[in-house]
Design a protein around this motif. Structure first.
Motif, short mmCIF file in Angstrom:
data_model
loop_
_atom_site.label_atom_id
_atom_site.label_comp_id
_atom_site.label_asym_id
_atom_site.label_seq_id
_atom_site.Cartn_x
_atom_site.Cartn_y
_atom_site.Cartn_z
N LEU A 107 38.87 34.30 47.18
CA LEU A 107 38.63 35.60 48.04
C LEU A 107 38.96 36.85 47.26
O LEU A 107 38.60 37.82 47.41
CB LEU A 107 39.47 35.31 49.09
CG LEU A 107 38.79 35.36 50.53
CD1 LEU A 107 39.63 34.70 51.57
CD2 LEU A 107 38.26 36.85 50.95
N LEU A 108 40.42 36.60 46.54
CA LEU A 108 40.84 37.93 45.91
C LEU A 108 41.18 37.72 44.36
O LEU A 108 41.73 36.77 44.01
CB LEU A 108 42.11 38.29 46.34
CG LEU A 108 42.42 38.80 47.83
CD1 LEU A 108 43.75 38.80 48.18
CD2 LEU A 108 41.31 39.93 48.26
N VAL A 109 40.03 38.02 43.47
CA VAL A 109 40.36 37.66 42.21
C VAL A 109 40.73 38.75 41.28
O VAL A 109 40.54 39.78 41.44
CB VAL A 109 38.99 36.98 41.47
CG1 VAL A 109 38.97 36.61 39.98
CG2 VAL A 109 38.56 35.75 42.31
N GLY A 110 41.79 38.37 40.28
CA GLY A 110 42.20 39.64 39.56
C GLY A 110 42.66 39.41 37.92
O GLY A 110 42.60 38.11 37.79
N SER A 134 46.62 42.45 39.35
CA SER A 134 45.83 43.18 40.24
C SER A 134 44.57 42.66 40.68
O SER A 134 43.73 42.17 39.98
CB SER A 134 45.95 44.54 39.68
OG SER A 134 45.41 44.32 38.22
N VAL A 135 44.25 42.93 42.03
CA VAL A 135 42.94 42.28 42.49
C VAL A 135 41.68 43.37 41.86
O VAL A 135 41.82 44.59 42.14
CB VAL A 135 42.81 42.45 44.04
CG1 VAL A 135 41.38 41.96 44.56
CG2 VAL A 135 43.91 41.33 44.46
N GLU A 136 40.82 42.63 41.50
CA GLU A 136 39.51 43.52 40.84
C GLU A 136 38.33 42.89 41.50
O GLU A 136 37.18 43.86 41.87
CB GLU A 136 39.35 43.20 39.46
CG GLU A 136 40.61 43.75 38.52
CD GLU A 136 40.32 43.40 37.06
OE1 GLU A 136 39.52 42.60 36.66
OE2 GLU A 136 41.25 44.04 36.32
N GLU A 137 38.35 41.62 42.17
CA GLU A 137 37.00 41.34 42.88
C GLU A 137 37.51 40.74 44.32
O GLU A 137 38.32 40.00 44.48
CB GLU A 137 36.32 40.28 41.98
CG GLU A 137 35.87 40.87 40.76
CD GLU A 137 35.54 39.52 39.94
OE1 GLU A 137 35.02 38.37 40.50
OE2 GLU A 137 35.25 39.62 38.60
N THR A 156 46.04 36.83 53.01
CA THR A 156 47.33 37.08 52.37
C THR A 156 47.24 36.90 50.79
O THR A 156 46.75 36.15 50.50
CB THR A 156 48.34 36.21 53.06
OG1 THR A 156 49.70 36.53 52.32
CG2 THR A 156 48.08 34.89 52.75
N PRO A 157 48.05 37.67 49.79
CA PRO A 157 48.26 37.36 48.75
C PRO A 157 48.88 35.84 48.65
O PRO A 157 49.30 35.58 49.62
CB PRO A 157 49.24 38.53 48.08
CG PRO A 157 49.20 39.32 49.04
CD PRO A 157 48.92 38.93 50.26
N PRO A 158 49.02 35.00 47.58
CA PRO A 158 48.59 35.69 46.24
C PRO A 158 46.91 35.79 46.14
O PRO A 158 46.16 35.32 46.87
CB PRO A 158 48.87 34.39 45.12
CG PRO A 158 48.87 33.14 46.18
CD PRO A 158 49.57 33.81 47.60
N ALA A 159 46.73 36.38 44.79
CA ALA A 159 45.39 36.39 44.41
C ALA A 159 45.26 35.21 43.31
O ALA A 159 46.07 34.36 42.97
CB ALA A 159 45.00 37.76 43.84
N LEU A 160 43.93 35.21 42.92
CA LEU A 160 43.54 34.10 41.69
C LEU A 160 43.34 34.91 40.53
O LEU A 160 42.52 35.77 40.53
CB LEU A 160 42.26 33.22 42.11
CG LEU A 160 42.10 31.87 41.45
CD1 LEU A 160 43.05 31.04 41.78
CD2 LEU A 160 40.66 31.54 41.86
N ILE A 167 48.37 34.42 41.49
CA ILE A 167 49.27 35.52 41.07
C ILE A 167 49.77 36.46 42.07
O ILE A 167 48.59 36.52 43.19
CB ILE A 167 48.48 36.47 39.96
CG1 ILE A 167 47.08 36.85 40.58
CG2 ILE A 167 48.52 35.87 38.55
CD1 ILE A 167 46.39 37.76 39.57
N ASN A 168 50.76 36.71 42.17
CA ASN A 168 51.33 37.62 43.11
C ASN A 168 50.75 39.19 42.72
O ASN A 168 50.67 39.61 41.82
CB ASN A 168 52.90 37.91 42.89
CG ASN A 168 53.60 38.83 43.75
OD1 ASN A 168 53.06 39.53 44.59
ND2 ASN A 168 55.11 38.91 43.45
N THR A 169 50.36 39.71 43.94
CA THR A 169 49.77 40.90 43.67
C THR A 169 50.06 41.75 45.12
O THR A 169 50.40 41.23 46.23
CB THR A 169 48.01 40.47 43.83
OG1 THR A 169 47.42 41.70 43.42
CG2 THR A 169 47.65 40.16 45.38
N ASP A 170 49.76 42.92 44.89
CA ASP A 170 50.54 43.99 45.91
C ASP A 170 49.35 43.78 47.11
O ASP A 170 47.99 44.05 47.07
CB ASP A 170 50.00 45.51 45.02
CG ASP A 170 50.72 46.59 46.11
OD1 ASP A 170 51.76 46.26 46.66
OD2 ASP A 170 49.72 47.55 46.45
N GLY A 171 49.82 43.67 48.08
CA GLY A 171 49.25 43.63 49.29
C GLY A 171 48.47 44.80 49.95
O GLY A 171 47.39 44.77 50.49
#
Lengths: 269, 269
Positions: A107-110, A134-137, A156-160, A167-171
């Motif tokens: 869902l959240l890739v970065g 950081s999330v890019e996609e 919710t984070p984390p992202a992938l 990876i922990n990423t800013d919500g």
């Protein structure tokens, strides 16, 4: 479409957030919740004997030092404790919620930032091996699939990372990316203050409005400094990207989302 | 369609399970993973100063005493730590996994058993206020939506009660309910032993096959006693319900799912 980010600080009224979100959902409003969990992560990390550590970056921002053990505690609290608490409350109030992390369905890739610069004793140092990024996609495919089938996604984070690591990423940033990717009209940030405060923590100094076209004027430039810098610049970027308005509002009150939608808080447009 | 339950005891090779599941998924095999997390829940509960307690029921079975605090620890480990570990590993091996609890989309709904009978000092007593229960309904709608869109669902307790409370529920039974609801051909139970052992823990006493039509014969009746009773009866019920075979197999080895599908372990048919 509304994206609501529920912060992870002390004092959040999860019950009120869930009741309000469920009632909007039942009226047919499409919404996505994104949440944090930082204060509870700190508590659990302390209790597990792995106390939180924060890095101060050269630009003054702080972030959680995230080794693998911290990442696992982060996942326990964000994906286990807080996400399932919200899903349970939403189900109780009649909304068919589905909780997902950024790993689920990619869902959240970065980009993982393995080397992080930080300041210690006045010197810039480099911390390596961190699980942050950081999330890019945003995989809108899965979100749209769920939204079209009538579910209320709770993210919710984390992202992938691109290397398939959690990876922990800013919500806050993740929520803005989700709102932009879904073409949301409104992005609401709920926290334990009534909005952006010119003179933190004086709640009487609430900034009612930030017109994006005037962000370069001294009055507003002054707001985009220090602890609010990231929030203000993130909101400005979201509005420039096509979100009609971003509202920073209070999550300690009853009906917090409806109040935010009615303009209570700081409206960036 | 295959449903694979990965147990929560010590020694499970999650890496091998994920690699094998991903490789089957990439070949187009439709599968659903269901997992536990009991041994890690015990460790985290100890570390958090809320050590696990188990009740022994009048029929000799044991279950985790689940007050609200235990339920939250359970959610942290099952939905946070273990679920996201599996999803991350599956993503790393190229399978687009989506992790879900029984709360999400009301996937697993059941009856909360607030009053639980247990035996103490030879007397039958009643424990009230427990958050446990048994799954009665599976929301196949959400599962089919995800499977048809090409995702690999990774499911975990808790379930949701009819009163919309999270409840601790037996993962083995939940997996059987999911397999039956989806009309799966095969249900695989992976754990830290090679299958059902007539003389536990002697791995040389592996039972190769249990023919359901002969379950009433003394040889097989003897297996359906004591610690294996629930597993054997559950498997027999699943086969009678339409699952072609149930395989109990080893999760400590490479390619554990393919080995189980090849008949290594205990096959109930």
């Amino acid at each position: 479409m509304i994206v609501v980010k529920v912060g992870g600080a002390e004092g959040i009224n999860y019950e009120a957030v869930a009741e309000d979100a469920a009632s909007l959902w039942k009226e047919g409003v499409r919404l996505v919740l994104v949440h944090g969990g930082s204060s509870e992560t700190n508590k659990v990390a302390e209790a597990l004997g792995h106390p939180p550590r924060f890095l101060t970056h050269p630009n003054g921002m702080q972030s959680r030092l995230t080794d693998r053990k911290t990442l696992e505690i982060f996942e326990m609290v964000y994906c286990g404790l807080v996400n399932k608490r919200l899903v349970e409350l939403l189900q109780r109030h009649g909304a068919n919620a589905v909780g997902l992390s950024g790993l689920d369905g990619r869902l959240l890739v970065g980009r993982r930032k393995t080397a992080v610069k930080y300041v210690e004793d006045g010197k810039v140092k480099v911390h390596r091996g961190d699980y942050t990024g950081s999330v890019e996609e945003v995989n809108t495919g899965l979100l749209r699939l769920l939204l079209e089938a009538g579910y209320l996604p709770v993210l919710t984070p984390p992202a992938l990372s691109y290397e398939n690591e959690a990876i922990n990423t800013d919500g806050d940033t993740a929520a803005a990316k989700v709102a932009l990717a879904l073409g949301a009209e409104t992005l609401v940030y709920l926290s334990n203050v009534p909005g952006l405060l010119a003179d933190y923590p004086d709640e009487g100094s609430l900034v009612r409005e930030i017109p994006v076209e005037r962000i370069d004027e001294p009055e507003y430039m002054a707001l985009a400094q220090g602890r609010m810098k990231k929030k203000v610049l993130g909101a400005v970027e979201a509005v420039k990207g096509g979100i009609k308005r971003v509202v920073f509002a209070d999550a300690r009150v009853e009906r917090p989302i409806r109040r935010a939608l009615a303009g209570e808080g700081t409206v960036v447009r």
